[in-house]
Design an enzyme around this catalytic site. Sequence first.
Site, short mmCIF file in Angstrom:
data_model
loop_
_atom_site.label_atom_id
_atom_site.label_comp_id
_atom_site.label_asym_id
_atom_site.label_seq_id
_atom_site.Cartn_x
_atom_site.Cartn_y
_atom_site.Cartn_z
N ASP A 16 86.77 3.36 89.98
CA ASP A 16 86.39 4.69 89.53
C ASP A 16 86.06 5.48 90.80
OD1 ASP A 16 85.47 6.76 87.71
OD2 ASP A 16 83.45 6.17 88.31
N LEU A 17 86.07 6.81 90.71
CA LEU A 17 85.80 7.62 91.90
C LEU A 17 84.42 8.26 91.83
CD1 LEU A 17 89.33 9.27 92.28
CD2 LEU A 17 88.40 7.33 93.56
N ASP A 18 84.24 9.25 90.93
CA ASP A 18 82.98 9.97 90.83
C ASP A 18 81.83 9.03 90.49
OD1 ASP A 18 84.50 12.24 91.22
OD2 ASP A 18 84.51 12.82 89.10
N ASP A 188 80.86 3.09 87.50
CA ASP A 188 79.45 3.35 87.18
C ASP A 188 79.16 3.41 85.70
OD1 ASP A 188 78.88 6.65 86.47
OD2 ASP A 188 80.87 6.04 87.11
#
Length: 234
Positions: A16-18, A188
């Site tokens: 995941d990025l954000d 997250d």
Amino acid sequence: MQCYRRLSVVKALSFDLDDTLYGNQPFMLAAYEKMNAYFANILGKQRIYDFSFWFHYRDQALKANPELKHDVAAVREQSYYLGLKSLGYSSAQAKKIATDAMVYFVEVRSDFNVPKQSHQLLADLAEKFPLVAISNGNVDTKAIGIDHYFDHIFHAGNGLKQKPDAHMFTLTAQKLNLKAEHILHVGDCGKADVQGAILAGYQTAWLPHYGVGKPLALLPNIELTTVNELRCLL
């Protein structure tokens, strides 16, 4: 790091990025402020064109086309379009302003520096594993300087369904020509990342460091305190 289930062989990682490789909330808040100013400059300052103004039109857009829920860029642009139409702009004018605004939004929400620690981690992991980015968001990975670490980058939208749907997880395994059980997904959100990846057959690493993701419904293999703890794989 806390281990809940033993990791088996890891042959690739997806991220995941954000709020996984960087804390996204302050950058989004800054982007919203810039968008408020952007629209005030175009539309005038007689009212505030903030989230509360556009939210009504977001709701309209999703009711008219529920599949837009899988594309944060498309639903935002359609919200702008409907809101502009309500202000008396023609369809052509509203389309042009909404499209330009969406380009600007991606630019300002991608105007930040990824922590050096994340850069170094990705560089080191990429020497050993194929890496894939799987995001529900629309950050510009080239603009933030991390695109070159990834073999593939998938953003929900344009036919790809948002996590926790298995779509992007399944596509990743296919592109890497690996069994899902040999891919470790790092994210997250207890629902989008952990639950989504587990149901797609992945191993999972949960990183609740920034405190914005949904809580766990299924236990991951490991819980990370910081993303840098993935160095245990090197």
